[in-house]
Design a protein around this motif. Structure first.
Motif, short mmCIF file in Angstrom:
data_model
loop_
_atom_site.label_atom_id
_atom_site.label_comp_id
_atom_site.label_asym_id
_atom_site.label_seq_id
_atom_site.Cartn_x
_atom_site.Cartn_y
_atom_site.Cartn_z
N GLY A 76 -87.26 1.74 13.67
CA GLY A 76 -87.44 1.01 14.79
C GLY A 76 -86.05 0.20 14.70
N TRP A 77 -85.57 -0.70 13.60
CA TRP A 77 -84.64 -1.31 13.49
C TRP A 77 -83.25 -0.29 13.70
CZ3 TRP A 77 -85.15 -4.49 8.46
CH2 TRP A 77 -86.06 -5.75 8.72
N TRP A 78 -83.34 0.80 13.24
CA TRP A 78 -82.22 1.76 13.80
C TRP A 78 -82.10 1.86 15.05
CZ3 TRP A 78 -81.64 6.56 16.17
CH2 TRP A 78 -80.42 6.95 15.92
N ALA A 79 -83.11 2.01 15.92
CA ALA A 79 -83.07 2.32 17.11
C ALA A 79 -82.86 1.27 17.86
CB ALA A 79 -84.55 2.66 17.85
N GLU A 80 -82.71 0.01 17.31
CA GLU A 80 -82.48 -1.07 18.21
C GLU A 80 -80.99 -1.61 17.92
OE1 GLU A 80 -85.04 -4.01 16.56
OE2 GLU A 80 -86.60 -3.26 17.64
N GLY A 81 -80.36 -0.55 16.90
CA GLY A 81 -78.87 -0.84 16.51
C GLY A 81 -78.62 -1.82 15.34
N ARG A 82 -79.84 -2.13 14.73
CA ARG A 82 -79.63 -3.10 13.72
C ARG A 82 -79.23 -2.56 12.33
NH1 ARG A 82 -85.24 -6.53 13.93
NH2 ARG A 82 -84.09 -7.90 12.52
N LEU A 83 -79.11 -1.20 12.04
CA LEU A 83 -78.94 -0.44 10.90
C LEU A 83 -77.75 0.52 11.37
CD1 LEU A 83 -82.41 -0.26 9.43
CD2 LEU A 83 -80.88 -2.13 9.24
N LYS A 84 -77.04 0.87 10.48
CA LYS A 84 -75.98 1.87 10.90
C LYS A 84 -75.58 2.63 9.50
CE LYS A 84 -73.74 -0.85 14.49
NZ LYS A 84 -74.58 -0.09 15.48
N PRO A 85 -76.52 3.81 9.26
CA PRO A 85 -76.24 4.41 8.10
C PRO A 85 -74.89 4.97 7.84
CG PRO A 85 -78.29 4.83 8.89
CD PRO A 85 -77.62 4.13 9.93
N HIS A 86 -74.46 4.72 6.50
CA HIS A 86 -72.95 5.38 6.25
C HIS A 86 -72.97 6.54 5.32
CE1 HIS A 86 -68.67 5.15 5.25
NE2 HIS A 86 -68.97 4.94 3.85
N VAL A 87 -72.44 7.80 5.68
CA VAL A 87 -72.49 8.84 4.94
C VAL A 87 -70.90 9.16 4.61
CG1 VAL A 87 -72.72 11.33 4.96
CG2 VAL A 87 -74.46 9.62 5.82
N SER A 88 -70.67 8.96 3.56
CA SER A 88 -69.19 9.07 2.95
C SER A 88 -68.71 10.42 2.94
CB SER A 88 -68.81 8.25 1.73
OG SER A 88 -69.51 8.84 0.49
N HIS A 89 -69.65 11.31 2.22
CA HIS A 89 -69.36 12.95 2.03
C HIS A 89 -70.52 13.74 2.45
CE1 HIS A 89 -67.02 10.47 -1.02
NE2 HIS A 89 -66.25 11.58 -1.08
N ARG A 90 -70.07 14.87 2.94
CA ARG A 90 -71.07 16.02 3.51
C ARG A 90 -70.53 17.20 2.61
NH1 ARG A 90 -72.67 14.80 9.69
NH2 ARG A 90 -72.48 12.56 9.68
N LEU A 91 -71.33 17.88 2.04
CA LEU A 91 -70.83 19.12 1.47
C LEU A 91 -72.06 20.26 1.37
CD1 LEU A 91 -70.15 16.34 -0.67
CD2 LEU A 91 -69.50 18.14 -2.13
N ASP A 92 -71.78 21.28 1.30
CA ASP A 92 -72.68 22.62 1.23
C ASP A 92 -73.50 22.43 -0.04
OD1 ASP A 92 -73.14 25.17 2.59
OD2 ASP A 92 -73.33 25.42 0.56
N LEU A 93 -74.82 22.93 0.60
CA LEU A 93 -75.80 23.02 -0.19
C LEU A 93 -75.51 23.48 -1.74
CD1 LEU A 93 -79.28 22.56 -0.69
CD2 LEU A 93 -79.31 25.26 -0.07
N ALA A 94 -74.60 24.58 -1.88
CA ALA A 94 -73.95 25.07 -2.84
C ALA A 94 -73.26 24.44 -3.70
CB ALA A 94 -73.21 26.65 -2.70
N ASP A 95 -72.88 23.01 -3.37
CA ASP A 95 -71.98 22.05 -4.04
C ASP A 95 -72.65 21.13 -4.46
OD1 ASP A 95 -69.63 23.65 -3.47
OD2 ASP A 95 -69.36 22.75 -1.31
N ALA A 96 -74.11 21.24 -5.00
CA ALA A 96 -74.92 20.05 -5.19
C ALA A 96 -74.38 19.36 -6.29
CB ALA A 96 -76.47 20.62 -5.60
N ALA A 97 -74.13 19.95 -7.54
CA ALA A 97 -73.47 19.60 -8.73
C ALA A 97 -72.46 18.53 -8.33
CB ALA A 97 -72.98 20.55 -9.57
N ALA A 98 -71.45 18.90 -7.54
CA ALA A 98 -70.40 18.15 -7.27
C ALA A 98 -70.85 17.08 -6.35
CB ALA A 98 -69.28 18.91 -6.40
#
Length: 335
Positions: free
Chosen positions: A284-306
């Motif tokens: 609910g807080w996210w929908a209200e714009g009170r939370l803004k999740p930050h994702v710094s890296h997106r990798l492929d599933l095969a790169d799980a160890a990295a």
């Protein structure tokens, strides 16, 4: 289905990608086509054999994912095929298809993309339960967050601000502190260059922090005991520094302070309503714009160890997410 498997404890290099048969959902189970997977510090500990719980090998790591319901087993009523959901599991999230009990799925709010959804439940759930249920953070209090640009730390900054606290962020680099500032921290401390105790006392006019959120441990924990306010609460989240500290009982006594532990994952078995109610509030807080999740890296599933390595070596901010290559389904409008 494609899954990341751990065949032996002790090294991230033991992770391999394998093809496994796609399971069929049994009674009360749901099959989910995974689009994104959230990486957590606990994942690395589990692979290394250092976590509180040791699943028998071989196993597929991963605590959280987001995707679309593909099929439902007998008796499932809360979701149906086509629903967009976040998933919380004990293991098994590092895969492009996931089998989960119905009560471990949470419908996504309109507008939340899959990477955000995969990055959301564990870290936001941890910080919300820590600050609301365990520390009883009150509006107007001062909250000190250590590791404030990390996965859980950054969410504690946002949630503390949403709960009406004045937030002090501590981190190890100016770049990480800048991220914390963008997410609501009003005061910043670089604990590698500044005296943490002295700076907190300066910021609080000598009073100290009412609540301290500590996923770091070690020397940071020791300094926290010296800059906490009378009747303050220090919440222990983890030990990213590698050293598990000790709390001298005389310090707890003379300042009437409490050191409070939080093992958020235990609520999933012991009191799942705590998790459900918390995530309902947070979505609910996210929908209200009170939370803004930050994702710094997106990798492929095969790169799980990295991906785990980025988190372990503190080279990421916010969350690291694995993607499975599936196209993003329609998320609908936000706001």
């Amino acid at each position: 289905m494609r899954a990341v498997r751990c065949h032996a404890y002790g090294d991230l290099g033991n992770l391999v990608v394998e093809e496994l048969p796609t399971p069929e959902p049994g009674p009360g189970q749901v099959l989910v086509e995974v689009h994104a997977v959230g990486i957590n510090f606990a994942d690395g500990l589990m692979v290394l054999g250092q976590y509180q719980e040791k699943p028998p090998v071989p196993f597929t790591p991963g605590l959280e994912a987001a995707g679309v319901v593909a099929a439902c087993g007998e008796g499932v009523t809360r979701v149906r095929p086509g629903d967009r959901v976040a998933c919380l599991v004990d293991t098994g999230a590092y895969a492009d298809t996931l089998l989960a009990p119905e009560d471990r799925l949470f419908p996504l709010p309109d507008g939340m993309d899959m990477a955000t959804a995969a990055a959301f439940p564990v870290v936001y759930g941890t910080s919300h339960v820590a600050l609301d249920r365990r520390a009883r953070l009150q509006p107007g209090e001062t909250l000190l967050v250590h590791g404030a640009a990390g996965g859980v730390g950054l969410t504690a900054v946002e949630i503390g601000r949403a709960m009406g606290a004045t937030v002090i962020a501590s981190a190890s680099t100016p770049e990480k502190l800048a991220v914390a500032a963008l997410h609501g921290a009003e005061h910043l401390i670089d604990y590698t260059r500044e005296d943490l105790r002295q700076r907190v006392r300066e910021i609080t006019d000598g009073r100290g922090a009412d609540v301290i959120y500590d996923p770091v441990g070690g020397d940071v924990f020791d300094a926290s005991l010296r800059c906490i306010a009378w009747e303050g609460r220090l919440v222990v989240i983890g030990f990213a520094s590698g050293r598990i500290p000790q709390a001298p009982a005389n310090l707890l006594l003379v300042k009437n302070i409490a050191v409070i532990g939080l093992f958020w994952g235990a609520y999933r078995q012991r009191d799942p309503k705590v998790v459900r109610d918390s995530l309902e509030t947070l979505f609910g807080w996210w929908a209200e714009g009170r939370l803004k999740p930050h994702v710094s890296h997106r990798l492929d599933l095969a790169d799980a160890a990295a991906a785990i390595g980025l988190l372990r070596d503190r080279r990421s901010t916010g969350k690291v997410v694995l993607t499975t290559g599936r196209s993003e389904p329609g998320a609908g409008p936000h706001g």
